[in-house]
Design a protein around this motif. Sequence first.
Motif, PDB file in Angstrom:
ATOM      1  N   ASP A 105       8.763   8.355   1.862  1.00 32.89           N
ATOM      2  CA  ASP A 105       7.565   8.465   2.558  1.00 32.89           C
ATOM      3  C   ASP A 105       6.609   9.038   2.052  1.00 32.89           C
ATOM      4  OD1 ASP A 105       7.897   8.184   5.518  1.00 32.89           O
ATOM      5  OD2 ASP A 105       6.420   9.877   4.661  1.00 32.89           O
ATOM      6  N   GLU A 106       6.353   8.865   0.714  1.00 33.15           N
ATOM      7  CA  GLU A 106       5.325   9.214   0.194  1.00 33.15           C
ATOM      8  C   GLU A 106       5.267   7.897  -0.653  1.00 33.15           C
ATOM      9  OE1 GLU A 106       3.721  11.448  -0.494  1.00 33.15           O
ATOM     10  OE2 GLU A 106       2.453  10.636  -2.572  1.00 33.15           O
ATOM     11  N   ILE A 107       6.100   6.736  -0.371  1.00 35.31           N
ATOM     12  CA  ILE A 107       5.652   5.438  -1.741  1.00 35.31           C
ATOM     13  C   ILE A 107       5.308   5.053   0.193  1.00 35.31           C
ATOM     14  CG2 ILE A 107       7.384   3.332  -2.868  1.00 35.31           C
ATOM     15  CD1 ILE A 107       9.219   5.395  -4.157  1.00 35.31           C
ATOM     16  N   SER A 108       5.713   4.469   0.768  1.00 37.94           N
ATOM     17  CA  SER A 108       5.726   4.018   1.384  1.00 37.94           C
ATOM     18  C   SER A 108       4.000   4.205   2.483  1.00 37.94           C
ATOM     19  CB  SER A 108       6.748   3.772   3.132  1.00 37.94           C
ATOM     20  OG  SER A 108       6.972   4.963   3.540  1.00 37.94           O
ATOM     21  N   PHE A 109       4.239   5.258   2.192  1.00 36.35           N
ATOM     22  CA  PHE A 109       2.307   5.734   2.855  1.00 36.35           C
ATOM     23  C   PHE A 109       1.217   4.309   3.205  1.00 36.35           C
ATOM     24  CE2 PHE A 109      -1.123   8.598   2.854  1.00 36.35           C
ATOM     25  CZ  PHE A 109      -1.007   9.343   4.890  1.00 36.35           C
ATOM     26  N   GLY A 110       1.156   4.254   1.524  1.00 42.20           N
ATOM     27  CA  GLY A 110      -0.460   3.852   0.966  1.00 42.20           C
ATOM     28  C   GLY A 110       0.151   2.056   1.941  1.00 42.20           C
ATOM     29  N   PRO A 111       1.195   1.400   2.151  1.00 36.75           N
ATOM     30  CA  PRO A 111       1.530  -0.098   2.845  1.00 36.75           C
ATOM     31  C   PRO A 111       1.502   0.405   3.848  1.00 36.75           C
ATOM     32  CG  PRO A 111       2.937   0.044   0.660  1.00 36.75           C
ATOM     33  CD  PRO A 111       2.520   2.239   1.049  1.00 36.75           C
ATOM     34  N   ILE A 112       1.212   1.582   4.792  1.00 39.40           N
ATOM     35  CA  ILE A 112       1.930   1.593   6.264  1.00 39.40           C
ATOM     36  C   ILE A 112       0.292   1.843   6.438  1.00 39.40           C
ATOM     37  CG2 ILE A 112       2.120   3.367   7.865  1.00 39.40           C
ATOM     38  CD1 ILE A 112       5.308   3.371   6.570  1.00 39.40           C
ATOM     39  N   ASN A 113       0.118   2.632   6.039  1.00 33.46           N
ATOM     40  CA  ASN A 113      -1.581   3.467   6.206  1.00 33.46           C
ATOM     41  C   ASN A 113      -2.323   1.662   6.100  1.00 33.46           C
ATOM     42  OD1 ASN A 113      -1.364   5.459   6.822  1.00 33.46           O
ATOM     43  ND2 ASN A 113      -1.617   6.452   5.025  1.00 33.46           N
ATOM     44  N   PHE A 114      -2.039   0.511   5.365  1.00 32.02           N
ATOM     45  CA  PHE A 114      -2.818   0.425   5.074  1.00 32.02           C
ATOM     46  C   PHE A 114      -1.953  -1.720   6.294  1.00 32.02           C
ATOM     47  CE2 PHE A 114      -4.280   1.694   1.382  1.00 32.02           C
ATOM     48  CZ  PHE A 114      -5.698   1.365   2.142  1.00 32.02           C
ATOM     49  N   GLY A 115      -1.265  -0.721   6.861  1.00 34.15           N
ATOM     50  CA  GLY A 115      -0.899  -2.123   8.038  1.00 34.15           C
ATOM     51  C   GLY A 115      -0.403  -2.693   7.646  1.00 34.15           C
ATOM     52  N   HIS A 116       0.051  -3.071   6.307  1.00 35.22           N
ATOM     53  CA  HIS A 116       1.377  -3.568   5.603  1.00 35.22           C
ATOM     54  C   HIS A 116       2.730  -4.290   6.437  1.00 35.22           C
ATOM     55  CE1 HIS A 116      -2.071  -5.040   2.364  1.00 35.22           C
ATOM     56  NE2 HIS A 116      -1.840  -3.203   2.273  1.00 35.22           N
ATOM     57  N   PRO A 117       2.544  -5.306   6.700  1.00 29.34           N
ATOM     58  CA  PRO A 117       4.119  -5.924   7.529  1.00 29.34           C
ATOM     59  C   PRO A 117       5.354  -6.030   6.726  1.00 29.34           C
ATOM     60  CG  PRO A 117       2.495  -7.871   7.834  1.00 29.34           C
ATOM     61  CD  PRO A 117       1.801  -6.413   7.294  1.00 29.34           C
ATOM     62  N   ASP A 118       5.050  -6.088   5.197  1.00 32.35           N
ATOM     63  CA  ASP A 118       6.168  -6.117   4.739  1.00 32.35           C
ATOM     64  C   ASP A 118       6.159  -4.449   3.463  1.00 32.35           C
ATOM     65  OD1 ASP A 118       3.818  -5.942   2.996  1.00 32.35           O
ATOM     66  OD2 ASP A 118       4.044  -7.580   1.494  1.00 32.35           O
TER      67      ASP A 118
END
Lengths: 564, 274, 323
Positions: A105-118
């Motif tokens: 979750d820590e790792i995906s936190f940034g990409p999810i916040n920036f709304g990266h679909p990948d």
Amino acid sequence: MSAIIEVSNLSFRYPGAEVDTLRNVNLTIERGDFVAIVGGNGSGKTTLCKTFNGLVPHYWSGDFAGSVHVDGVDTFTSSVAALSAKVGYVYQDFQNQLVRPTVRDEISFGPINFGHPDHVARTAEVITSLGLEDLAGRFTWQLSGGQAHTTALAAVLALRPEILVVDEPVAELDPARAHDIYQRLRWLNEELGLTIITIEHHAEFIAQYANSVVLMSYGAPVWHLPVDEAVNRTDELARHGIPAPQVIQVGRGAGLGQVPRDIPSAVSALQAAGVTARDLPRPPVSRPATDVVATARGVRHSYRSVGGNLHTALDGIDLDLHAGDRVALVGGNGSGKTTLLKLLSGILVAREGDVTVDGINTRTKSPGKLAGTTSYIYQHPQQMLLKDSVRSDVALFPSGRRMDGWQELVEQVIERVNLSEFAERDGRTLSGGQQRRATLAIGLAMRPRVLLLDEPTSSLDVASREGVTAMLADLSDAISCAVVATHDMHLVADWANRVIVLEQGRVAADVEPRELFAQPELLARVRLVPPQVAELGLALGLEQPPLNVVELLECLQVRERVSC
Amino acid sequence: MLRKQRDVLSVEWIKLELIRTAYATRGGMFSRRDPRAVLVWYLIMAFVPWFTHNVTVLAVLFVIAAIGVFLARVGPLVLGLFIIGIGFEIFYLILVSLMFGGNLGTLAALGVVNLKLGIISMASMAAFVSLDPEKLSDALLAFKMPELFAFGVSYGYRMLPIMVEEFNTVFDGFRLRMAPPEKRGFLGWRTVVHWAKMAILSFYPIFLNTAKNVRTTVEALETRGFTYATVDGRGRSIRLGQMRMGTVDWLLLVVTVALVVGAFAAGQAWPLYR
Amino acid sequence: MTNDYQRAGSLRTSGSGAPELRTPQKLMVFVLSMALFGLANIILEIIPDVTIGPVDISVAYFVFVPLAMVALFSPFWAALGAPLGEIVFVDLLMGDFSGLSEVEGYLQMFLALYIAGSLIRNPRSRTQIWLGAILVVVIDKFLSAIVDLAKVWLALEDPEYVEGLPESILFLEGIGFGVDIVMSGILFGAIPAMWLIPALHGKIEPLLGMRPRVPGEPIPGQAPRTGWFVAVAVLLSIAAAFFAFIEAWDLNVGEWEPDFLDQFGMNFLWVSVGAIVVVLGLAYLAYRAGRKRDGESQARLQAEADEAVALAERERREESIHS
């Protein structure tokens, strides 16, 4: 190569501060470089790095003049969010950088916040490339220091930055793990082409991994040079609190001009210059070993984990500590060093076995009562600085117990650690080295027979580190026995007269420092990195490894001696 | 008395229990459900008791909540605090009504209130103990709670073990270095004052140390798009898209509703008031 | 000490000047306040309460912790964070979440802290700290005391009420209020705060990258002293009271008189809910209206503020000359 960061005439002042922290900085960093930023405490290294990702001035409001361009973008007109896609930042206290419960979750936190679909692909990619598969489901507070640092790094890499800033990776990690981190950074630099910027105090790491070095002083770069040239500017580095790596010092002392940075090439360079080494008689260090001050008999201790199982920390320890002993307790993270210190201080009592200090079984008295006999100094000074001034912190124990003449004692102790002029300041506002000396003063004012110190030199620059080591060496009249848990092999070489090596809760060796460094296989097994002089001495064919540069130079036979 | 290493009722134990509770490490039925289903379950159990005074209905609801607690594998610390709380409450009630000339009727009436509060407490124990911070904050987001609140929840959980540890260390520092009172005083009041004083003094270093930690955390949040996500909705929709209501989740709700309806039916059949 | 607030010129940005909070700073204050008050609460949770006779001599909360936050930083964000800390750390984590009364508690605590924090103009003034600490407890506890007393009143309406109970509730409520003021407001409020707030002032703010409050200077995020704010505050307290009533309703009406409840119970609940909605709606409208008119008063406040800053700085300079 093109420039990825361009700083021009940058000045910055923190709100409420009285002087500028950065003064007219002009600096260019090339794409794909591996830069080490060095400089004494307070030279503005960290502030400079925070201008790269826009934390200064978007987060830290303050007086900002000049400009910083990152990949062609003016940071002043951009935002922290936009710059984060270009610049990743790993903090010195990376534990606080982890904001989510699990590693994945820590790792995906940034990409999810920036709304990266990948975001799923990004997370998976980083997990695989950093080898975090086994840890992905773990909770972040379960991680060891090294694992936490890798997780922080992974979380930052998931945003696919082109620049990675790493602030003092070595400060909180043991040396072997620090080398792991650096190797990973080198891989990111060489394989993925990331521009790496590290803030570093340790010349050995700079010499081994960096491509170029920026020396900062009083808020501005003094120079930015390729690493070979930089590490050979020994005098200048030493003036800024970064003594050259020992290899360089030895090479200089032996009269070489440009000295190679690593041990094998230094050996060949020395041999090419006709330098040979011969052993000098080195008498063993004298330890009286008559008067026993502390004992441990059959000590076993374990902690309960969150899952409910027992995790063994110490597994059958029998020890006698004598008056006059200067013990270095070494071993990798998790080998039981801190537990042993806490048992010796009476803060903990063992599940099995007994610890006696000055004839008192620690089970029979409360920690508060034992504190005057054996005192423990924590690794993190902020955990010991409880009051609002150094003087009141030092006085807390002696004044409360109404010790005779405690006022004089307090002044004496503060004088002794050279903090008289800072006695009224809050300990937290002091530099790292001063904070350590303040905690030392707190310990000394308790007048203990046994003084126990946990990592007294970690996260200090070399100059402060030497200050603390010298202070320890000077204490022999005040306390009868000191035990230091440490990763710092320079401290072991310079100060200790006895080394106890712990490995998985057992004593793996109980030797003199010189004997320890003569056993490379033992060192490797317990993840210790010996001082460069010891390695170099062995590589030059010496039987007894030298403990410092002077000792090695004494052993070298050269046509003409140049003093270092 | 000789000092011994203790595994239960020590500070270390409390710390571990808090972590186990916070992260739902014991597993249990609710921790595998969709967090939204768990929250809805909680809402049902928390609201229904207020709509009745029929002791039969309340008793059945109490049993349902107790089953929930059992299935959720609530740990001993939380359960212990709950039982001690209820125990004190009952003791206190008896005392009050006796002192002011009440009778058994008073007790029974207050007992019913406690029955209700007990149902709600157990429901909240079962539900919230089973939700790890991630699930809880996602569920809160799904129910349109503000982003800041959802984050506060997950961050609070993460910081808790660290802060308790830090407080413990600082407090220990005071215990080691501050002289204890020479006399204990009447009922040990000097000791109590000494401990209270140490607890208060500990907050000075805790404030400063936490402020320093929070600075790094918020900077890191900023660089990883936390504020950005509150403005830009895509992050939120990704988070919500990850939740799935499965068959078992629906089943849980249907069974609960059926049981509640059953409880009311039983109440109709065998009404019992007070 | 040199003074450099006048510094300006060809800079691109300046940190000195009107103390305006940036989003991350608000976030920091919020998170810090939440974490610290949460920790304080979890410590209290673990310590067993002392009960002497029927009176519960316990500490409701460590008031000095959130008080220090609202006195040193933006009262609004600190007051918003603190009660959330209690909910997150204690109620949710320990599974002690009691639904509606949490909302009531949150609103009460927020109001109490916000108002007390805005009152403390000078973090070094002991009088203001004392007032603030007691005010927090009074505002917070007064609202719940009203609710409890209303229960008694409702019970008295009914001739068949249980013997001895109203007196005991009235008596205990009175004692409870007094005990709370002494224990939470003074012993664990004013006295520690008197030491802690001045000790932290000037030390903790730079850690968060903020300038310490200067006495007299307008506080970022303080409660505006305008009619609309008072209106919002009053409405919020009424809403909070209604939340409490939904729970209390059951106690005082329901338990003693099932027949009455069977007839009116449900309606009673819906009336309360409706009242909350209406009152919250009014509060929101008042807030919106206040915001619009805020602009004019802003300029006046700014002028006052500049004067105050200049004054304070002059004092500081003089102080440093004398010492």
